[in-house]
Design a protein around this motif. Structure first.
Motif, short mmCIF file in Angstrom:
data_model
loop_
_atom_site.label_atom_id
_atom_site.label_comp_id
_atom_site.label_asym_id
_atom_site.label_seq_id
_atom_site.Cartn_x
_atom_site.Cartn_y
_atom_site.Cartn_z
N PHE A 86 0.81 -1.22 0.00
CA PHE A 86 0.00 0.00 0.00
C PHE A 86 0.85 1.27 0.00
CE2 PHE A 86 -3.36 -2.87 1.62
CZ PHE A 86 -4.36 -2.54 0.72
N ALA A 87 2.15 1.13 -0.17
CA ALA A 87 3.06 2.28 -0.11
C ALA A 87 3.13 2.98 -1.47
CB ALA A 87 4.44 1.84 0.36
N TYR A 88 2.01 3.54 -1.88
CA TYR A 88 2.00 4.40 -3.08
C TYR A 88 1.04 5.56 -2.80
CZ TYR A 88 -2.58 2.55 -4.56
OH TYR A 88 -3.92 2.22 -4.63
N GLY A 89 1.39 6.72 -3.36
CA GLY A 89 0.58 7.91 -3.11
C GLY A 89 1.22 8.78 -2.04
N ASN A 90 0.41 9.64 -1.44
CA ASN A 90 0.88 10.56 -0.41
C ASN A 90 1.28 9.79 0.84
OD1 ASN A 90 0.01 12.21 2.21
ND2 ASN A 90 0.69 13.68 0.66
N VAL A 91 2.48 10.05 1.36
CA VAL A 91 2.99 9.22 2.45
C VAL A 91 2.16 9.37 3.71
CG1 VAL A 91 4.67 10.95 3.26
CG2 VAL A 91 5.09 8.51 3.66
N ARG A 92 1.62 10.54 3.97
CA ARG A 92 0.79 10.71 5.17
C ARG A 92 -0.53 9.95 5.02
NH1 ARG A 92 3.01 14.06 8.74
NH2 ARG A 92 4.64 15.49 7.98
N ALA A 93 -1.07 9.92 3.81
CA ALA A 93 -2.28 9.14 3.56
C ALA A 93 -2.00 7.65 3.71
CB ALA A 93 -2.83 9.44 2.17
N ILE A 94 -0.81 7.22 3.26
CA ILE A 94 -0.42 5.81 3.40
C ILE A 94 -0.36 5.42 4.86
CG2 ILE A 94 1.46 4.15 3.05
CD1 ILE A 94 2.31 5.90 0.61
N VAL A 95 0.34 6.22 5.66
CA VAL A 95 0.52 5.91 7.08
C VAL A 95 -0.83 5.92 7.80
CG1 VAL A 95 1.51 6.75 9.25
CG2 VAL A 95 2.92 6.67 7.18
N PHE A 97 -3.82 5.34 6.50
CA PHE A 97 -4.58 4.16 6.09
C PHE A 97 -4.06 2.91 6.80
CE2 PHE A 97 -4.69 0.42 3.30
CZ PHE A 97 -6.07 0.23 3.22
N LEU A 98 -2.76 2.70 6.76
CA LEU A 98 -2.19 1.50 7.39
C LEU A 98 -2.48 1.45 8.88
CD1 LEU A 98 1.28 1.37 5.58
CD2 LEU A 98 -0.65 -0.19 5.23
N ASP A 99 -2.46 2.62 9.51
CA ASP A 99 -2.70 2.68 10.95
C ASP A 99 -4.15 2.33 11.29
OD1 ASP A 99 -1.55 2.94 13.42
OD2 ASP A 99 -1.78 5.11 13.54
N SER A 100 -5.05 2.42 10.29
CA SER A 100 -6.45 2.10 10.53
C SER A 100 -6.75 0.61 10.38
CB SER A 100 -7.34 2.90 9.55
OG SER A 100 -7.25 2.36 8.23
N LEU A 101 -5.80 -0.16 9.88
CA LEU A 101 -6.03 -1.59 9.64
C LEU A 101 -5.72 -2.41 10.89
CD1 LEU A 101 -4.39 -2.03 6.10
CD2 LEU A 101 -6.80 -1.60 6.64
N PRO A 102 -6.47 -3.47 11.14
CA PRO A 102 -6.22 -4.33 12.31
C PRO A 102 -5.10 -5.34 12.04
CG PRO A 102 -8.13 -5.15 11.13
CD PRO A 102 -7.66 -3.91 10.38
N LEU A 103 -3.90 -4.83 11.73
CA LEU A 103 -2.80 -5.71 11.35
C LEU A 103 -2.36 -6.61 12.50
CD1 LEU A 103 -0.66 -3.22 9.21
CD2 LEU A 103 -2.35 -4.89 8.44
N GLY A 104 -2.60 -6.20 13.73
CA GLY A 104 -2.23 -7.02 14.87
C GLY A 104 -2.99 -8.32 14.95
N MET A 105 -4.09 -8.43 14.19
CA MET A 105 -4.86 -9.69 14.19
C MET A 105 -4.25 -10.75 13.29
SD MET A 105 -7.34 -9.77 16.30
CE MET A 105 -8.17 -11.23 15.63
N LEU A 106 -3.36 -10.35 12.39
CA LEU A 106 -2.71 -11.34 11.52
C LEU A 106 -1.97 -12.37 12.38
CD1 LEU A 106 -1.32 -9.25 8.54
CD2 LEU A 106 -2.75 -11.29 8.35
N GLY A 107 -2.18 -13.62 12.10
CA GLY A 107 -1.53 -14.67 12.86
C GLY A 107 -2.33 -15.18 14.04
#
Length: 318
Positions: A86-95, A97-107
Motif C-alpha cells: 500500500f506504499a503508493y501515493g501521499n505518504v501521510r495518507a499511506i501511514v 490508512f495503514l494505521d487504521s487496519l487491524p494488522l495485529g490480528m494477523l496470525g
C-alpha cells in the motif's frame, strides 16, 4: 560526471562515494522516521518494537500504546508486506490508512473469521473488498507456513518476487473459492475474479487487487516489492533483517521510484530515461560499485539527497 566514467581511485568517484555514504550515515537511523518525516515503516515499527529494540524511540513517538508482545517473524513478514504493497501515493495518507487496519490480528487463531466480518476501508484504487481479500489471503498463508515457504534458495530477487506473487494469488483464489467468501464478498466481486481462473498471476483478479499485487513478468520497476525485500533482508537501524540468511543484501535491487530515478540520473548513476525494470538493474549495478556487499543501503540516502536538492532549488527560486 557519470559513474560509468569514474574509476575507484578518481577524485570524482570519491566525491560521489562521500555524498552517498554521508547521507546513508545521516539518514539511516531509526529516529529519522517519525510523524514529521513519515514512512510506511512507521507502522511496521509499531508491531516490530519488542522484536527490534533499535526502533524503540520511533515507536514511542508515534503511538500512545505499543503492542505488549511482538508477532513472530512470519506474522511480522506478512504485516510488512501489507505496509509495502500500500506504499503508493501521499505518504501521510499511506501511514493513516495503514494505521487504521487491524494488522495485529494477523496470525491470531480466529483471524480469518475476524477479517471476514471486519469493515475494511478502501484505499485509492483498492475497494474495501480488495483490501479484505489481501488480509484474508495473508491470514490463509500464515496458517500454512508463511510467506517464507515461497522463497527458493539461490533465486534472484525478481524470481523470488514472482514466487511470492504466485503464492499470494493462489491464496487469494482459495479465499474466493471458499465458503467463507460467500459471506464476505459480493456475488459480483467473486464472479469477476473466478471467471478468470486459474490464478497464475494477478491479472485474474479485480483491477484494484491486480494493481496492488503487481506482476513480475512485465517492465514494471516493482518498487514496492523491492522495498519489501529491502526491509526483510537488510539489517540496520532502518531495515529489520527478518530474512537474513534466506537472501543476500548484495543481490537486492533498488526500490526505484520516480524521485530516485530522477536523482540517480542527475548523479550519473543511471543513463536509462525510461522508468522500468531495466533502469532498476542498471542503477543497482552502479550502486554496487560503491558498496558491493550492500548496494541498496543507499536507497534512503538517494531519497534524502533528492529532498535536499529540491529544497535548495526552491530556496534559490525565492
Amino acid at each position: 560526471m557519470s559513474a560509468y566514467a569514474l574509476t575507484p581511485r578518481s577524485k570524482a568517484f570519491r566525491t560521489l562515494q562521500d555524498l552517498l555514504d554521508s547521507n546513508y550515515h545521516a539518514h539511516n537511523r531509526s529516529n529519522a522516521i517519525n510523524y514529521d518525516n513519515p514512512d510506511p515503516l512507521l507502522i511496521l515499527y509499531k508491531y516490530a518494537k519488542p522484536l527490534h529494540n533499535t526502533h524503540e524511540s520511533s515507536v514511542a513517538s508515534m503511538c500512545d500504546v505499543a503492542p505488549k508482545s511482538a508477532p513472530d517473524s512470519r506474522t511480522l513478514s506478512a504485516i510488512a508486506l501489507v505496509c509495502a504493497l500500500f506504499a503508493y501515493g501521499n505518504v501521510r495518507a499511506i501511514v493513516g490508512f495503514l494505521d487504521s487496519l487491524p494488522l495485529g490480528m494477523l496470525g491470531e487463531r480466529d483471524c480469518l473469521e475476524y477479517f471476514a466480518r471486519y469493515e475494511f476501508p478502501y484505499y485509492r484504487f483498492q475497494s474495501r473488498e480488495d483490501v479484505k481479500l489481501l488480509l484474508l489471503s495473508l491470514a490463509r498463508i500464515l496458517k500454512s507456513g508463511g510467506l517464507e515457504r515461497a522463497l527458493v534458495p539461490n533465486s534472484s530477487p525478481l524470481e523470488q518476487i514472482a514466487h511470492l506473487i504466485a503464492l499470494l494469488c493462489q491464496s487469494a483464489a482459495g479465499v474466493l473459492e471458499s465458503s467463507l467468501a460467500r459471506e464476505c464478498f459480493s456475488p459480483e466481486y467473486r464472479a469477476m475474479s473466478l471467471a478468470h481462473a486459474p490464478f497464475l498471476d494477478s491479472g485474474g483478479f479485480s483491477r484494484g487487487f491486480a494493481f496492488l499485487i503487481g506482476s513480475a513478468y512485465g517492465s514494471s520497476p516493482l518498487k514496492r516489492w523491492n522495498m519489501f525485500l529491502r526491509w526483510m533482508v537488510r539489517s540496520d537501524e532502518i531495515d529489520l533483517g527478518i530474512w537474513q540468511g534466506l537472501l543476500s543484501p548484495s543481490d537486492l535491487l533498488l526500490p526505484l521510484d520516480t524521485h530516485t530515478h530522477r536523482i540517480s540520473r542527475e548523479l550519473g548513476l543511471l543513463r536509462r530515461a525510461s522508468y522500468d525494470i531495466r533502469a532498476v538493474f542498471e542503477v543497482s549495478e552502479n550502486l554496487a560499485r560503491f558498496c558491493p556487499h550492500d548496494p541498496i543501503r543507499y536507497d534512503f540516502a538517494l531519497y534524502r539527497i533528492g529532498q535536499s536538492r529540491r529544497f535548495a532549488k526552491t530556496k534559490q527560486a525565492k
